[in-house]
Scaffold this motif. Structure first.
Motif, PDB file in Angstrom:
ATOM      1  N   GLY A   1       0.774  -1.235   0.000  1.00 57.60           N
ATOM      2  CA  GLY A   1       0.000   0.000   0.000  1.00 57.60           C
ATOM      3  C   GLY A   1       0.807   1.288   0.000  1.00 57.60           C
ATOM      4  O   GLY A   1       1.204   1.786  -1.058  1.00 57.60           O
TER       5      GLY A   1
ATOM      6  N   ASN B   1      -1.058  -6.181  -3.604  1.00 51.00           N
ATOM      7  CA  ASN B   1      -1.440  -7.093  -2.520  1.00 51.00           C
ATOM      8  C   ASN B   1      -2.929  -6.932  -2.196  1.00 51.00           C
ATOM      9  O   ASN B   1      -3.427  -5.825  -2.030  1.00 51.00           O
ATOM     10  CB  ASN B   1      -0.615  -6.747  -1.276  1.00 51.00           C
ATOM     11  CG  ASN B   1      -1.080  -7.501  -0.041  1.00 51.00           C
ATOM     12  OD1 ASN B   1      -1.403  -8.684  -0.102  1.00 51.00           O
ATOM     13  ND2 ASN B   1      -1.138  -6.805   1.096  1.00 51.00           N
TER      14      ASN B   1
ATOM     15  N   ASP C   1      -4.764  -1.760   0.197  1.00 49.73           N
ATOM     16  CA  ASP C   1      -3.551  -1.540  -0.592  1.00 49.73           C
ATOM     17  C   ASP C   1      -3.895  -1.120  -2.022  1.00 49.73           C
ATOM     18  O   ASP C   1      -3.261  -0.222  -2.597  1.00 49.73           O
ATOM     19  CB  ASP C   1      -2.660  -2.795  -0.591  1.00 49.73           C
ATOM     20  CG  ASP C   1      -1.941  -2.961   0.750  1.00 49.73           C
ATOM     21  OD1 ASP C   1      -2.169  -2.139   1.661  1.00 49.73           O
ATOM     22  OD2 ASP C   1      -1.147  -3.916   0.888  1.00 49.73           O
TER      23      ASP C   1
ATOM     24  N   ASP D   1      -4.720  -7.517   2.507  1.00 52.26           N
ATOM     25  CA  ASP D   1      -5.293  -6.586   3.491  1.00 52.26           C
ATOM     26  C   ASP D   1      -6.804  -6.438   3.354  1.00 52.26           C
ATOM     27  O   ASP D   1      -7.431  -5.775   4.178  1.00 52.26           O
ATOM     28  CB  ASP D   1      -4.670  -5.187   3.314  1.00 52.26           C
ATOM     29  CG  ASP D   1      -3.262  -5.089   3.857  1.00 52.26           C
ATOM     30  OD1 ASP D   1      -2.663  -6.131   4.125  1.00 52.26           O
ATOM     31  OD2 ASP D   1      -2.774  -3.960   4.006  1.00 52.26           O
TER      32      ASP D   1
ATOM     33  N   SER E   1       2.784  -7.738   2.784  1.00 54.30           N
ATOM     34  CA  SER E   1       2.452  -7.114   1.493  1.00 54.30           C
ATOM     35  C   SER E   1       2.997  -7.952   0.339  1.00 54.30           C
ATOM     36  O   SER E   1       2.249  -8.438  -0.504  1.00 54.30           O
ATOM     37  CB  SER E   1       3.003  -5.684   1.407  1.00 54.30           C
ATOM     38  OG  SER E   1       2.310  -4.819   2.279  1.00 54.30           O
TER      39      SER E   1
END
Ligand code: GDP
Ligand code: CA
Length: 337
Positions: free
Chosen positions: A11, A46, A61, A49, A213
């Motif tokens: 992110g 990613n 992200d 999250d 991530s």
């Protein structure tokens, strides 16, 4: 043929780096088109999250990348939309709905509603992200790592919780026993991900959190293998500078895996191409042709080279667009050889 670049990114740290890649490409391969560059840039984002909250699907992200590339992100706060208000969040709090410690801005909720609606209509995550990205001329293609729901959960002595709860509510202070992405072993890469890697001249691993991530991206079956077999060069940038995580709490994630917070340990986890990496399941193919470490970590270079990981020492701080672009240019140089 235009040069083709793939970036694996999380992110906020990922966004800074991706903005640098776009800027470096505009300077090196300028064009009159809307993206400002003839280079084709794909960002594999990613989605570990991601979560469901108060009936809507959040993709922290993906949205950080989307907002940063569109230039509508809140630079001061570091997340969400600039100039956002919180009327809906206040109302949700009054209802006792959702997480009182997790504020969703009104404009941000607009994104989540649009996304959730399209998902409910049967669109895939890749299609939904493409549709969100079409609103602005981003200059890059944004590709979710997978269409499957593989939200990261953290196993702690006090129970199992969504990563967001562990990270934002508990500030990563509860000792984590493990990070889990249920179902990821059966997940397929998002639309276009493998193709983008297979045609890339350069694959860049952003200085994002290596565990929560980049870790989930590499755990989607096929992605790490595609990077290891990529025809282009692969360069990674250390998220650790001088033995410390630059921003955030990534050291708490590394500690869970027994990995020291050091630029060499993270680089060796990704591993040198032709050798082995240890970023997910045992005995995975090594990924990197080059690893960028900070000037503060210059003393680690000899050990990394001895472990057959070609290492470049460069300034790794991303303070503004210029320093991010310089870092991205150095990563491109390392990957393109
Ligand atoms: P998140 O998903 O918002 O947590 O962001 P990412 O995973 O993409 O990136 C977070 C990581 O970026 C942090 O763990 C830091 O180690 C790293 N980071 C942040 N700023 C910088 C910087 O200026 N330079 C480098 N090399 N790494 C950074
Ligand atoms: Ca993240």
């Amino acid at each position: 043929m235009a040069v083709s670049i793939v970036v694996l990114a999380g992110g906020v740290g990922g966004s800074r780096f991706v903005l640098g890649v776009r800027e470096a490409a505009r300077r090196r391969w300028p064009s009159d088109g809307p993206s400002g560059t003839s280079a084709r840039i794909a960002v594999v984002a990613n989605t570990g999250d991601d979560l469901w909250l108060t009936g809507v699907r959040l993709q922290p992200d993906v949205d950080s990348l989307l907002y940063a590339l569109a230039g509508v992100n809140d630079v001061e706060r570091g997340w969400g939309r600039a100039g956002d208000s919180e009327r809906v969040a206040d109302e949700l709090r009054a209802w006792g709905a959702g997480w009182p410690w997790f504020t969703l801005g009104d404009l941000d909720l607009g994104t989540h509603l649009a996304r959730t609606g399209w998902l409910r209509e049967g669109r895939t995550v890749s299609e939904v992200v493409e549709r969100l990205a079409a609103r602005w001329p981003l200059g890059v293609r944004l590709l979710p790592m997978t269409d499957a729901e593989v939200d990261t959960h953290v196993l702690t002595a006090s129970g199992r919780m969504h990563f967001q709860e562990w990270w934002t509510l508990h500030r990563a202070s509860l000792p984590a026993i493990a990070f889990e992405n249920a179902g990821i072993a059966a997940a397929a890469p998002g639309a276009g991900v493998l193709e983008a890697i297979a045609e890339a001249d350069a694959v860049l691993v952003a200085p994002s959190n290596p565990v929560v991530s980049i870790g989930p991206i590499l755990s989607v079956p096929g992605i790490a293998e595609a990077v290891a077999a990529a025809p282009g060069g692969v360069a990674g940038v250390s998220p650790i500078i001088g033995g410390a995580v630059v921003r955030g709490m990534a050291d708490a994630c590394l500690a869970t895996l027994g990995v020291p917070t050091s630029a060499d340990a993270v680089g060796l986890r990704y591993g040198a191409r032709g050798g082995l990496g240890a970023y997910d399941r045992a005995a995975l193919p090594g990924l990197l042709d080059a690893w960028l470490v900070a000037e503060e970590d210059a003393a680690l270079a000899a050990g990394l080279e001895a472990a057959r990981l070609p290492t470049a020492v460069r300034p790794l701080w991303m303070r503004d667009l210029d320093s991010s672009a310089a870092l991205a240019a150095a990563a491109l140089d390392a990957a393109l050889g």
